[in-house]
Design an enzyme around this catalytic site. Sequence first.
Site, short mmCIF file in Angstrom:
data_model
loop_
_atom_site.label_atom_id
_atom_site.label_comp_id
_atom_site.label_asym_id
_atom_site.label_seq_id
_atom_site.Cartn_x
_atom_site.Cartn_y
_atom_site.Cartn_z
N MET A 16 40.52 32.66 51.13
CA MET A 16 40.89 32.39 52.64
C MET A 16 41.19 33.67 53.33
O MET A 16 41.36 34.04 54.06
CB MET A 16 41.91 31.86 53.02
CG MET A 16 41.41 30.28 51.95
SD MET A 16 42.04 28.62 53.35
CE MET A 16 43.48 29.02 52.88
N GLY A 17 40.94 35.32 52.47
CA GLY A 17 41.41 36.20 52.55
C GLY A 17 42.25 36.44 52.65
O GLY A 17 43.39 35.86 52.03
N LEU A 71 43.48 39.69 51.69
CA LEU A 71 43.24 39.93 49.69
C LEU A 71 44.98 40.74 49.64
O LEU A 71 44.69 41.60 50.59
CB LEU A 71 42.25 40.57 49.65
CG LEU A 71 41.02 39.68 50.41
CD1 LEU A 71 39.79 40.40 50.34
CD2 LEU A 71 41.19 38.09 49.39
N HIS A 104 44.75 38.76 44.60
CA HIS A 104 42.67 38.30 45.08
C HIS A 104 41.73 39.20 44.33
O HIS A 104 41.25 38.99 43.55
CB HIS A 104 42.42 38.55 46.65
CG HIS A 104 43.18 37.02 46.50
ND1 HIS A 104 44.35 37.97 47.78
CD2 HIS A 104 42.76 35.89 47.40
CE1 HIS A 104 44.84 36.83 48.69
NE2 HIS A 104 43.15 35.47 48.47
N GLY A 120 43.04 31.59 40.78
CA GLY A 120 44.41 32.04 40.66
C GLY A 120 45.72 30.56 40.33
O GLY A 120 45.61 29.40 40.42
N LYS A 165 48.76 30.14 40.43
CA LYS A 165 49.28 30.14 41.05
C LYS A 165 49.62 28.74 42.01
O LYS A 165 50.14 27.96 41.86
CB LYS A 165 49.67 31.86 42.16
CG LYS A 165 51.13 30.93 43.53
CD LYS A 165 51.08 32.28 44.29
CE LYS A 165 52.28 31.56 45.18
NZ LYS A 165 50.87 31.28 45.87
N GLN A 189 45.89 22.73 42.86
CA GLN A 189 44.18 22.83 43.39
C GLN A 189 43.77 23.41 42.08
O GLN A 189 42.70 22.79 41.82
CB GLN A 189 44.63 24.30 44.06
CG GLN A 189 43.08 24.80 44.27
CD GLN A 189 42.87 25.82 45.26
OE1 GLN A 189 43.01 26.40 46.97
NE2 GLN A 189 43.17 27.40 45.20
O1 PAF Z 1 43.35 29.24 47.73
C1 PAF Z 1 42.68 29.86 48.11
O2 PAF Z 1 42.43 30.71 49.04
C2 PAF Z 1 41.55 27.86 48.67
O3 PAF Z 1 42.82 27.03 48.89
C3 PAF Z 1 40.23 28.40 48.24
C4 PAF Z 1 39.83 28.12 47.18
C5 PAF Z 1 39.72 29.25 48.74
C6 PAF Z 1 39.45 26.71 49.14
O4 PAF Z 1 39.55 26.79 50.59
#
Ligand code: PAF
Length: 292
Positions: free
Chosen positions: A30-31, A33, A37, A147, A149, A153
């Site tokens: 989601m930027g 960074l 990332h 990640g 972290k 997810q």
């Molecule tokens: O972890 C993230 O930054 C977001 O949840 C992702 C995986 C890019 C989905 O929008």
Amino acid sequence: MITVRTAAEARWVCSNWRSAGETLGFVPTMGALHEGHLSLARVARGRCDRVVVSIFVNPLQFGPAEDFGCYPRPLEADTALLEQEGVDLLFVPEASEVYPAGFSTWIEVEGVSAGLCGEFRPGHFKGVATVCCILLSIIRPHVAVFGQKDAQQLAVVRRVVQDLRLNMEIVGAPTIREADGLALSSRNSYLSSAERVEAPAIYRGLCRAARLAKSCPGVPVQALRDAFSEEIEGRPLLRLQYIDLVDPSTIAPMPVLDRRGLFAAAVLAGTTRLIDNVLLEPGTGAVEVETC
Ligand code: PAF
């Protein structure tokens, strides 16, 4: 680095690389960074010929009272970082490109989306699973890197990829930390200086629990929670949302540490929600990353 804004362009570039026999590693972000990332991009680079990164602040994964509106969007700085990192393709879609008019399909992953963050962020993992499916189907990578972290997810994405036979490898990469242990997160920029001073107590609490797991195999979850809480209690700016021990793949609660477990926390530092976790092995303590 090629930068594209439409799904058609991203699909075209990726399918050319695939047709030329090159492997594609993908890092959705989601930027805003940071080194975390960039470490994911390096993992992708280590495994694949081409590295693709997306930047998309996904509205579907934010609750109505969450920070979608003020989420940092430093696109120029992000682009420069990815360029330096040698990323091959940056995909920066608008919301209308990801969710065109008439869009009405959601991916809901049962079981693994409940508990931990799922309990406190209703709809969050539905938004994550949906956007990940869309991005993965546009890029069609051989490998996608997430990640550790965001361990829940990672478990949700692994489930989706397995259930929908998306035919790609999902790789978990270790959490990158500041020198004082605070896990890197784009949301760390929200912390006041006083909150920033208290925030590393989260990782100290996880390490305290890891030491207990090492010295006391089969330890009950409550003893791990107590060990964690000793670091958090008495810190006025930190408020515990949850601390729990779960199976890393199913996110089902584990009453005792009788096999590898994910010990995960969410803590509010002022209004900023911070998450972190360690993988615990009975008799060993913390291990780095969940591999399958
Ligand atoms: O972890 C993230 O930054 C977001 O949840 C992702 C995986 C890019 C989905 O929008």
